[in-house]
Design a protein around this motif. Structure first.
Motif, PDB file in Angstrom:
ATOM      1  N   TYR A  75       0.837  -1.211   0.000  1.00 58.03           N
ATOM      2  CA  TYR A  75       0.000   0.000   0.000  1.00 58.03           C
ATOM      3  C   TYR A  75       0.865   1.252   0.000  1.00 58.03           C
ATOM      4  N   THR A 148      -6.951   5.547   7.935  1.00 56.00           N
ATOM      5  CA  THR A 148      -8.039   4.833   7.272  1.00 56.00           C
ATOM      6  C   THR A 148      -8.766   5.753   6.296  1.00 56.00           C
ATOM      7  N   VAL A 151      -6.951   6.220   2.923  1.00 53.30           N
ATOM      8  CA  VAL A 151      -6.756   5.071   2.032  1.00 53.30           C
ATOM      9  C   VAL A 151      -7.395   5.315   0.668  1.00 53.30           C
ATOM     10  N   LYS A 152      -8.609   5.798   0.673  1.00 53.75           N
ATOM     11  CA  LYS A 152      -9.334   6.005  -0.587  1.00 53.75           C
ATOM     12  C   LYS A 152      -9.197   7.425  -1.142  1.00 53.75           C
ATOM     13  N   THR A 225      -5.424  -1.033  -2.096  1.00 51.39           N
ATOM     14  CA  THR A 225      -6.153  -0.112  -1.229  1.00 51.39           C
ATOM     15  C   THR A 225      -7.224  -0.841  -0.432  1.00 51.39           C
ATOM     16  N   ASP A 226      -7.844  -1.869  -1.043  1.00 49.14           N
ATOM     17  CA  ASP A 226      -8.827  -2.666  -0.305  1.00 49.14           C
ATOM     18  C   ASP A 226      -8.162  -3.422   0.835  1.00 49.14           C
ATOM     19  N   LEU A 229      -7.292  -0.971   3.556  1.00 46.08           N
ATOM     20  CA  LEU A 229      -8.516  -0.575   4.252  1.00 46.08           C
ATOM     21  C   LEU A 229      -8.947  -1.646   5.248  1.00 46.08           C
TER      22      LEU A 229
END
Length: 473
Positions: A75, A148, A151-152, A225-226, A229
């Motif tokens: 990541y 968190t 992340v997106k 990214t998933d 997360l």
């Protein structure tokens, strides 16, 4: 066995009389001697092992966030390469920070840990432990909520800013985690040793969970990214759980018994007592250094042998793992199978080491030998030095100076990693548990912080020397 009359009891520790002939190798600390309740007080039972489970869970929560932070390596590579919108054939803008990212993380984590350990020692008698624990948990949770949320978020336009935010978050997280772990470990010094063992084993379980998560991530091959997360959300849940469990702890009758106020203990016969420590001496003024800073010299004197064991244990472990062990390749790597390429290091190094470390720590719940004053303990610690050449002469790659590979089988790194993890878990847990038990109860928490400092010092020395060793191979 020796009778209890051969011992002097303080509020927490067990002392041997000058005339006692008990051999050093028979000085294992037994709960019935160490945790003997004062006259008139009946020690309650830990119903359903509630306190044990709480400390085990706090051990997981204290180290799981940091482990997940480090485990999400892909990541960080994704974020720092601007992979959210890369141009074809374009070189990553942050190539320098990408190449040295792990080194920056290590420096930020180490510096913050050392500074916070020193601060926590000074705050032992100034700030109540529940404030330190809850504040550190709140800070850790806030940091992970920030990470968190990021992340997106597309950070391709501010890679260096994201890098700076990550390093600062890592430093704050490491410092808060250090205060949390050392404070809770110091608190377990007032409990029977099985609770200290639960906390330490919980930390190893955190490492095992992160290693399993890494394997699942590799097998699933999902979007980075998933995966990140999922890592960060899991850490958020565990931190929230830790807050609830810590607030539940004082409600348990068993825990309240050991969290009762501490009264000054009698000093060992023949040792000189400082005036400010004497029950008959005038009480120090509030805020004075005598009453607010724990005495360091007697703690260092009592724990000198155990301190050496802890420092050298973690020195050897961090010298080998991960710098040396993670660069050992399968001798059949050329076959192209998933076992010899993709899963060899995650399975035989990360997962196996963490699982063996957990087994070693859990073993101290049933076996607690050698004792704290036995010469066998430092002897076993020094014997672990033999593991160093074993790993060096496995199939470590690349090799520049030492061309010889003596152990040409994949079974050898499996065996050596198991020995490294088991010995590290068992011996380090013994030494860490003994520390707060050989001092008076009112010094147990401060001693726990000192023992954490020993561990941190060993890790720092080993990590620094591992860079030199890598260049010599």
């Amino acid at each position: 066995m020796t009778s209890e009359d051969a011992f002097h009891h303080s509020a927490n520790s067990t002392y041997r009389t000058a005339s006692s002939s008990l051999p050093a190798d028979q000085e294992a600390l037994l709960e019935k001697l160490l945790d003997r309740p004062p006259p008139g007080l009946q020690r309650p039972k830990d119903h359903f092992n509630g306190t044990y489970i709480i400390f085990f869970s706090l051990g997981i929560g204290g180290l799981l966030p940091w482990n997940f932070f480090v485990t999400a390596k892909e990541y960080w590579v994704f974020k720092l390469r601007n992979c959210s919108s890369p141009a074809a054939g374009e070189e990553a803008a942050g190539s320098d920070i990408l190449n040295y990212f792990e080194s920056y993380l290590t420096v930020a984590s180490t510096v913050a840990s050392v500074l916070c350990l020193m601060a926590n020692f000074l705050l032992v008698n100034r700030v109540p432990i529940h404030i330190r624990v809850l504040a550190s948990l709140a800070i850790m949770l806030a940091i992970f909520l920030v990470m968190t949320a990021l992340v997106k978020v597309d950070t391709s336009s501010w890679t260096f800013g994201f890098f700076a935010v990550t390093i600062v978050c890592m430093a704050i997280l490491s410092g808060a985690s250090t205060i949390f772990n050392s404070s809770v470990f110091g608190m377990t010094g007032s409990f029977p040793m099985r609770n200290s063992q639960a906390l330490i084993s919980g930390g190893a379980m955190g490492g095992t969970i992160s290693a399993v998560a890494l394997l699942v991530d590799l097998a699933a091959a999902s979007d980075v990214t998933d995966s990140a997360l999922a890592f960060f959300l899991t850490a958020d849940v565990f931190l929230g759980l830790c807050v609830g469990l810590y607030m539940l702890l004082p409600r348990l009758e068993y825990a309240r018994f050991y969290l009762r106020p501490v009264w000054p203990s009698h000093m060992v016969s023949g040792e000189e007592q400082r005036p400010q420590d004497s029950p008959s001496a005038p009480a120090a003024a509030p805020g004075s250094s005598e009453s607010s800073i724990p005495p360091l010299r007697p703690i260092l004197k009592k724990t000198a042998s155990l301190g050496f064991c802890i420092i050298y244990l973690f020195f050897i472990t961090s010298l080998i793992f991960p710098a040396i062990s993670t660069n050992i390749e399968s001798v059949d790597k050329g076959s192209g199978s998933l076992w010899t390429t993709k899963f060899f290091v995650p399975l035989t190094i990360f997962l196996l080491f963490n699982f063996a470390d957990l087994c070693g720590r859990q073993g101290t719940a049933w076996i607690q030998v050698p004792g704290p004053r036995s010469k066998v303990l430092p002897g076993l610690v020094l014997l672990r030095t033999c593991l160093l050449p074993f790993f060096v002469f496995c199939n470590y790659q690349p090799r520049t100076h030492l061309r010889t590979v003596a152990f040409r089988s994949d079974l050898y790194p499996v065996l050596f990693t198991s020995l490294l993890g088991l010995s590290n878990g068992y011996l380090s847990t013994l030494a860490l548990m003994y520390g707060p038990k050989i001092v008076p109860r009112e010094l147990a928490e401060a001693t726990g912080v000192v023992m954490s400092f020993y561990m941190c010092l060993g890790l720092v020395l080993g990590s620094a020397c591992s860079a030199l060793l890598v260049h010599l191979i």
